[in-house]
Scaffold this active site. Sequence first.
Site, mmCIF file in Angstrom:
data_model
loop_
_atom_site.group_PDB
_atom_site.id
_atom_site.type_symbol
_atom_site.label_atom_id
_atom_site.label_comp_id
_atom_site.label_asym_id
_atom_site.label_seq_id
_atom_site.Cartn_x
_atom_site.Cartn_y
_atom_site.Cartn_z
ATOM 1 N N THR A 46 30.946 2.078 105.584
ATOM 2 C CA THR A 46 31.533 0.756 105.412
ATOM 3 C C THR A 46 32.087 0.582 104.009
ATOM 4 O O THR A 46 33.217 0.121 103.820
ATOM 5 C CB THR A 46 30.473 -0.330 105.683
ATOM 6 O OG1 THR A 46 29.940 -0.147 106.989
ATOM 7 C CG2 THR A 46 31.077 -1.711 105.561
ATOM 8 N N THR A 47 31.299 0.972 103.008
ATOM 9 C CA THR A 47 31.707 0.817 101.619
ATOM 10 C C THR A 47 32.914 1.680 101.296
ATOM 11 O O THR A 47 33.693 1.356 100.400
ATOM 12 C CB THR A 47 30.533 1.177 100.683
ATOM 13 O OG1 THR A 47 29.351 0.514 101.139
ATOM 14 C CG2 THR A 47 30.810 0.760 99.254
ATOM 15 N N TYR A 109 33.053 -4.455 118.242
ATOM 16 C CA TYR A 109 33.990 -5.232 119.058
ATOM 17 C C TYR A 109 33.687 -5.140 120.548
ATOM 18 O O TYR A 109 33.531 -6.159 121.200
ATOM 19 C CB TYR A 109 35.454 -4.834 118.800
ATOM 20 C CG TYR A 109 36.412 -5.758 119.525
ATOM 21 C CD1 TYR A 109 36.630 -7.054 119.058
ATOM 22 C CD2 TYR A 109 37.058 -5.369 120.695
ATOM 23 C CE1 TYR A 109 37.466 -7.921 119.730
ATOM 24 C CE2 TYR A 109 37.898 -6.227 121.382
ATOM 25 C CZ TYR A 109 38.099 -7.508 120.892
ATOM 26 O OH TYR A 109 38.918 -8.360 121.567
ATOM 27 N N TYR A 135 23.287 3.920 112.566
ATOM 28 C CA TYR A 135 23.580 2.854 111.597
ATOM 29 C C TYR A 135 23.580 1.534 112.350
ATOM 30 O O TYR A 135 24.488 1.255 113.134
ATOM 31 C CB TYR A 135 24.916 3.135 110.922
ATOM 32 C CG TYR A 135 25.387 2.132 109.889
ATOM 33 C CD1 TYR A 135 24.547 1.157 109.371
ATOM 34 C CD2 TYR A 135 26.698 2.194 109.403
ATOM 35 C CE1 TYR A 135 24.991 0.265 108.414
ATOM 36 C CE2 TYR A 135 27.150 1.306 108.451
ATOM 37 C CZ TYR A 135 26.306 0.341 107.959
ATOM 38 O OH TYR A 135 26.757 -0.550 107.024
ATOM 39 N N ARG A 140 27.989 -6.898 111.291
ATOM 40 C CA ARG A 140 29.370 -6.415 111.275
ATOM 41 C C ARG A 140 29.859 -6.017 112.662
ATOM 42 O O ARG A 140 31.053 -6.106 112.934
ATOM 43 C CB ARG A 140 29.503 -5.219 110.336
ATOM 44 C CG ARG A 140 29.590 -5.582 108.865
ATOM 45 C CD ARG A 140 29.956 -4.355 108.050
ATOM 46 N NE ARG A 140 30.089 -4.648 106.644
ATOM 47 C CZ ARG A 140 31.243 -4.864 106.010
ATOM 48 N NH1 ARG A 140 32.381 -4.820 106.665
ATOM 49 N NH2 ARG A 140 31.260 -5.119 104.717
ATOM 50 N N LYS A 164 19.722 4.032 109.638
ATOM 51 C CA LYS A 164 20.017 3.120 108.528
ATOM 52 C C LYS A 164 19.856 1.716 109.075
ATOM 53 O O LYS A 164 20.639 1.267 109.911
ATOM 54 C CB LYS A 164 21.431 3.345 107.995
ATOM 55 C CG LYS A 164 21.826 2.373 106.884
ATOM 56 C CD LYS A 164 23.271 2.561 106.441
ATOM 57 C CE LYS A 164 23.639 1.515 105.394
ATOM 58 N NZ LYS A 164 25.062 1.619 104.984
ATOM 59 N N ILE A 206 20.303 3.761 101.810
ATOM 60 C CA ILE A 206 21.725 4.097 101.749
ATOM 61 C C ILE A 206 22.389 2.891 101.105
ATOM 62 O O ILE A 206 22.458 1.818 101.702
ATOM 63 C CB ILE A 206 22.289 4.435 103.133
ATOM 64 C CG1 ILE A 206 21.598 5.704 103.658
ATOM 65 C CG2 ILE A 206 23.795 4.628 103.080
ATOM 66 C CD1 ILE A 206 22.010 6.109 105.063
#
Length: 295
Positions: A46-47, A109, A135, A140, A164, A206
Amino acid sequence: MAIFEGAGVAIVTPMKENGEVNFDKLGELIDFQIENGTDSIIICGTTGEASTLSHEEHIECIRYTVQHVNKRVPVVAGTGSNCTETAVYLSKQARNDGADGLLLVTPYYNKATQNGLIRHFTEIAKAADLPIILYNVPSRTGCNIQPETAAYLAKNVDNIVAMKEATGNISQVAQTVLLCGDKLDIYSGNDESIVPVLSLGGKGVISVLSNVVPRETHDIVAKYLAGDTQGSLELQLKYLPLIRALFSEVNPIPVKAALNKMGMNVGPLRSPLTEMEEAHAQLLYAEMKNVGLIA
């Protein structure tokens, strides 16, 4: 054996002013991280703005990172997608390019059911044949890996070895640990919850925070695992205001602003992300000054 123990950095993807990936700068960031104690490089998460990288850029970022790290620390490649076929494709490429593990976000989504998650992750795991970190970040993705689902995957798919955990729900983390036991390693996906997750047997974090204070983030985990729980807690609390400032807008907007303020020159964000609002930026810079990152 865990893919890594300690603090893995969810590293940013530096960009040139024209929006292209800045690979030279990425190499500098990787060296900065390793020199300051980071235990693993997590690329294209993501980052790292993976959602706005083309498939070609995504693959090249992973390949470059593996080559530049050169086995100094483990490289975990973010290869998740809301399309199982795409995730399989990216995961196979990462395996072929030498990644040590994969980070697979839940489908976003389309919001798979729990049975859909089992099928999705199982198909990728069988195709990629690398250790996998699930993850879980429902804020999100709109999709939450329930503890029972995590336990099924951990016990039935050999290379699904870790999660994560970024739900922010410490009760859910505890239930996951209870059901999975030693079949699933847990990493905190929230910098403000490193110590709580470690207290439940977690292997590390993380981290977004690691981008700006890698040594200190490493030390939060290292101190805890060495038995210095008080020292670990003191560091966690010291950096809590900075952590909150780094999430005053959606990640990675603030962390890129912070790195640019530190002179790291990581460049702009890709649309639809925008530069940080001035009020939030001033708050961030004040917290950076409080911990000595800037004058």
